[in-house]
Design an enzyme around this catalytic site. Structure first.
Site, PDB file in Angstrom:
ATOM      1  N   CYS A  31     -21.476  12.800  19.725  1.00  0.00           N
ATOM      2  CA  CYS A  31     -21.497  14.263  19.876  1.00  0.00           C
ATOM      3  C   CYS A  31     -20.334  14.877  19.103  1.00  0.00           C
ATOM      4  O   CYS A  31     -20.491  15.875  18.391  1.00  0.00           O
ATOM      5  CB  CYS A  31     -21.389  14.650  21.350  1.00  0.00           C
ATOM      6  SG  CYS A  31     -22.715  14.064  22.396  1.00  0.00           S
ATOM      7  N   CYS A  96     -10.059  60.306  26.009  1.00  0.00           N
ATOM      8  CA  CYS A  96     -11.408  60.577  25.542  1.00  0.00           C
ATOM      9  C   CYS A  96     -12.038  59.297  25.010  1.00  0.00           C
ATOM     10  O   CYS A  96     -11.400  58.244  24.971  1.00  0.00           O
ATOM     11  CB  CYS A  96     -11.411  61.655  24.449  1.00  0.00           C
ATOM     12  SG  CYS A  96     -10.541  61.107  22.958  1.00  0.00           S
ATOM     13  N   CYS A  99     -10.217  57.249  22.335  1.00  0.00           N
ATOM     14  CA  CYS A  99      -9.192  56.315  22.788  1.00  0.00           C
ATOM     15  C   CYS A  99      -9.823  54.949  23.073  1.00  0.00           C
ATOM     16  O   CYS A  99      -9.284  53.905  22.692  1.00  0.00           O
ATOM     17  CB  CYS A  99      -8.519  56.822  24.058  1.00  0.00           C
ATOM     18  SG  CYS A  99      -7.649  58.385  23.863  1.00  0.00           S
ATOM     19  N   ASP A 511      21.310  10.383   8.775  1.00  0.00           N
ATOM     20  CA  ASP A 511      22.339  11.267   8.235  1.00  0.00           C
ATOM     21  C   ASP A 511      23.592  11.107   9.100  1.00  0.00           C
ATOM     22  O   ASP A 511      23.484  10.917  10.304  1.00  0.00           O
ATOM     23  CB  ASP A 511      21.840  12.716   8.279  1.00  0.00           C
ATOM     24  CG  ASP A 511      22.874  13.672   7.740  1.00  0.00           C
ATOM     25  OD1 ASP A 511      23.185  13.580   6.540  1.00  0.00           O
ATOM     26  OD2 ASP A 511      23.384  14.494   8.528  1.00  0.00           O
ATOM     27  N   ASP A 712      19.772  16.546  11.170  1.00  0.00           N
ATOM     28  CA  ASP A 712      19.853  17.702  12.068  1.00  0.00           C
ATOM     29  C   ASP A 712      20.179  19.002  11.353  1.00  0.00           C
ATOM     30  O   ASP A 712      20.214  20.047  11.975  1.00  0.00           O
ATOM     31  CB  ASP A 712      20.913  17.449  13.143  1.00  0.00           C
ATOM     32  CG  ASP A 712      22.323  17.651  12.611  1.00  0.00           C
ATOM     33  OD1 ASP A 712      22.572  17.254  11.459  1.00  0.00           O
ATOM     34  OD2 ASP A 712      23.167  18.201  13.341  1.00  0.00           O
TER      35      ASP A 712
END
Length: 820
Positions: A31, A96, A99, A511, A712
């Site tokens: 499926c 109205c 809107c 690092d 980082d």
């Protein structure tokens, strides 16, 4: 800076968007493959992936060519149902019909909103949306942005909708299992009586074919109705799935029995097999129910994360303290948190101090002290004092919301190892149907010539034993549990691809600054000249006062150290900073010089007696600063970027795991090698400029190594992108975290060890699942074809194979990261 942006930005076509949507109605991996193929064929869809275990589809599409609504419609056309949210909003501020028209237009343009209708007369809006792409607070905010107000008539969150959908499905499946079991029970009695030769013990009506017909028919067409619906949808789309196999096999047994019951004279055989179809349907329904329950447990990490969210917040507005739903907290609000309460959103502490437990987000078990100026994270628990903080991130921008988003995307992603299973699943069912027909014909004409009963039973057994569900669940369930387990321990993995890749790593580049070391200098040594021996505290006091007004990082390291010792530092009478050399300060009646050799030489100070100490400190990778008082050499002060507490242990563990560990730094080689020796690293890449870091990663990859990069900082981002797997230390910059594939919420290098161990455990689990799924079908199909497998036993085995795969995946929940 332009170079960094060029490397870290992954090029995307303009207008490319991502849609993630829940799908219900899938019965097996076939499926998922069918939906994926249908979505991939839509013009404007760049890529599509469907995860059967997570029941989600992830689609990258060009918004100019296709809309999210068209994608959802395509899913419906293939016969499956995208799970959408629905909310009813009470609107205020409309004057109205114009809107209402404006609000409706804005809502319909929101990404993730499929349909929106606004009724001016009732002042309500009904909005249908994709919960994976947008939530109710965002819809309400869109209304507020254009000057109106919206309040929910029925306030349900995305989590509520998904939970209710799953619970509703489980209830439905349980009802069908009970219904089917009640009608099948007498047929089980009949089957046992036949097998154990108990005709004289079991009442005669159990053997009556009309009685059996009355029991089997409701099971076949009421309990089994969904199999027929799903099979019809699949066949109409020119594909096949598990439901085709079940419907075909059970219908063959049922129709044969009906013919034998009502047309005995023509068939010449009164033996019926109503129990075969009924019991198979019951067992398959039971297996699917257990599978649905088990699959719900695979996403437990998401539920836990969502459960961490605070419900309310205590906010000060207009000088008044009020309690609001957390969704109504705005950026800039002043929020009050009392002891024992959850921090509702992210922010900056303004008043007070406390100790905060952030373990649920970072995996860090030790509570963290917080004071004014420190950041606080939403969902963390305030342990001690009351404090006030300014909200800086709310809603989907909070750290918790981002973590949930990363985990959801990872759980819906596909690992490369899954491709094999997807290819097999796509061709599996049609091949099985063909094999079942060959089995029937072989038995009817050669194995047992003319024996329709035997041929039909073996045909049914082949169909039923060959369900590809276990194969389809083998990979995604493990990925879901693995990524969820990582999130619980502060390891955020962006997709299943990187969870898989991590186990293949052969080299790790670390690092130095901020990764192996703390990233900030600290005073490590104070070696007095012979004439000042025993006066170290006084020298420290003088050094702290001399450097108090300097902004240089080395000066701040000295000042911070002296203050930590409890000293009060008064300003010097005079202070002069000499760029590149050091400082000269007048303190009480003394002149203090603190800085380089050149500063001492310019003031004619003889430092020959301290040179050996200076060189010794420099050999250790430290910065040596010379201090003189009233024209006489007084001390050598060593300052260094100190190594994190757990770096050496983590590096040792990485090497024990068989990884080659490298250190990468811009420092000079002598300093770099001194740091490397302290943590046990033999491979050093020193004096590397920020823009050259990515080249060093590429060079190692060119040697055939599978490289992980850990960093980082902003200057680490290009290297993180270049590496096979980029790891960002969560205490680092947003750019590094964005560029990385795996983010460690803690600044602890042991998280790298845990991430790789988790990857290895997950891949091992996936391979176990794939082996048993493939072995099950490889062995089961020939056994069924050769006539050694009863269809009922085949049905039971098929039903529980999927459950066993999911249960095996759930074993990953016991994984221990080893972070302490």
């Amino acid at each position: 800076m332009a170079d960094i942006q060029t490397v870290t930005t992954r090029p995307e076509p303009p207008g490319l968007k991502k849609l993630t949507v829940k799908i219900s109605g899938m019965s097996c991996a076939a499926c998922a493959a069918r939906i994926e193929n249908a979505l991939a064929k839509i013009p404007g869809v760049e890529s599509a992936g469907v995860n059967f275990a997570a029941e989600t589809a992830t689609v990258d599409y060009l918004s100019e060519s296709v809309s999210s609504e068209q994608i959802l419609d395509k899913i419906k056309e293939t016969g499956y149902r995208p799970v959408t949210g629905r909310t009813e909003l009470r609107l205020s501020g409309m004057s109205c019909a114009a809107c209402a028209a404006r609000i409706e237009k804005v809502l319909n343009k929101l990404p993730g909103v499929t349909r929106a209708a606004v009724n001016f007369a009732t002042e309500k809006a009904v909005v249908e949306f994709n919960p994976a792409e947008i939530d109710v607070p965002q819809i309400k905010k869109a209304v507020a942005d254009i000057g109106y107000k919206a309040a929910e008539v029925d306030d349900k969150t995305t989590a509520d909708l998904e939970r209710e959908e799953r619970e509703r499905e489980i209830r439905r499946q349980k009802s069908l299992v009970i219904f089917s079991a009640i009608f099948s029970a007498p047929l089980v009695v009949y089957m046992l009586a036949m097998v154990l030769n108990l005709r004289g013990v079991v009442p005669a009506f159990f053997f009556n074919p009309y009685f059996q017909f009355a029991l089997a028919t409701p099971v076949q067409f009421i309990a089994g109705a969904n199999f027929y619906k799903e099979a019809y949808v699949a066949l109409r789309g020119r594909s096949a799935n598990m439901s085709v196999l079940v419907a075909l096999g059970t219908t063959a047994a049922y129709l044969y029995s009906v013919a034998a019951t009502f047309f005995t004279g023509r068939i010449g055989n009164v033996e019926v097999y109503y129990e075969t179809g009924a019991i198979i349907i019951t067992l398959v329904l039971l297996g699917k129910t257990l599978e649905t329950i088990a699959k719900g447990r695979t996403s437990e990490a998401i539920k836990k994360l969502i459960g961490l969210q605070a419900k309310n917040a205590r906010v000060i507005r207009g000088g008044r303290e009020m309690e609001l739903p957390v969704e109504e907290v705005e950026v800039g609000d002043l929020v009050v948190v009392r002891p024992g309460e959850k921090i509702p959103v992210d922010g900056m502490l303004k008043e007070g101090y406390s100790t905060v437990d952030e373990s649920m987000l970072t995996g860090e078990s030790v509570p963290v002290d917080k004071k004014a100026g420190d950041e606080v994270i939403g969902a963390a628990i305030n342990k001690l004092g009351t404090f006030k903080f300014e909200a800086t991130k709310v809603g989907k921008d909070t750290a918790l919301a981002q973590i949930i988003k990363i985990v959801e995307e990872a759980q819906g992603s596909k690992a490369p190892i899954q491709r094999m299973a997807d290819v097999i699943s796509a061709y599996f069912v049609p091949a099985v149907v063909a094999l079942a027909l060959v089995t029937f014909l072989a038995w009817f004409y050669y194995g047992a010539p003319g024996d329709l009963t035997r041929s039909l039973l073996n045909f049914t057994a082949v169909l039923v034993i060959a369900c590809p569900c276990a194969l389809g669940l083998a990979t995604p369930t493990s990925i879901m549990v693995g990524t969820g387990k990582g999130a619980e321990n502060g390891i955020l993995i962006k997709s299943g691809e990187y969870l898989e890749k991590a186990h293949k790593l052969t080299a790790i580049i670390l690092d130095k600054t901020g990764t192996i070391t703390k990233g900030e200098p600290a005073l490590t040594d104070l070696i007095p000249a012979p004439q000042y021996s025993g006066h170290e505290q006084g020298l420290l006091q003088l050094a702290g006062r001399a450097e108090k007004n300097s902004e240089h990082p080395l000066a701040q390291a000295i000042v911070n150290y002296v203050r930590e010792k409890g000293a009060v530092l008064n300003d010097p009478r005079q202070f002069k900073a000499i760029p590149g050399h050091g400082v000269v300060a007048e303190i009480e009646d003394s002149t203090v010089l603190l800085g380089t050799r050149k500063l001492m030489q310019e003031h004619n100070i003889d430092i020959s007696g301290l040179i050996a100490e200076v060189e010794n400190l420099e050999e250790q990778g430290k910065t040596a600063m010379l201090m003189a008082v009233d024209g006489r050499p007084a001390a050598v002060i060593g300052v260094a970027d100190t190594i994190k507490e757990n770096s050496k242990e983590a590096i040792s563990r990485l090497k024990e795991m068989g990884l080659e560990v490298w250190m990468l730094t811009g420092d000079n080689r002598r300093t770099a090698e001194a740091i490397a020796r302290q943590v046990g690293i033999e491979n050093v890449l020193a004096e590397v400029l920020p823009e050259d870091k990515a080249q060093q990663v590429e060079k190692l990859r060119g040697q055939g190594k599978v490289v992980g990069m850990v960093g980082d900082g902003i200057n680490d981002a290009p290297a993180l992108v270049t590496a096979d797997v980029g790891f960002a230390i969560g205490t680092g910059t947003d750019v590094a975290i964005e560029a990385a594939d795996i983010t460690l919420m803690r600044g602890d290098l042991r998280g790298i060890v845990a991430a790789i161990r988790l990857s290895r455990a997950t891949i091992k689990n996936i391979k176990q699942n794939l082996f048993w799924a493939l072995a099950y079908n490889t062995v089961g199909i020939p056994v069924a074809a050769l006539g050694f497998l009863n269809p009922v036993i085949a049905g039971a085995a098929m039903a529980f194979s999927s459950v066993s795969v999911v249960t095996n995946a759930l074993r990953l929940r016991r994984f221990k990261p080893g972070l302490s």
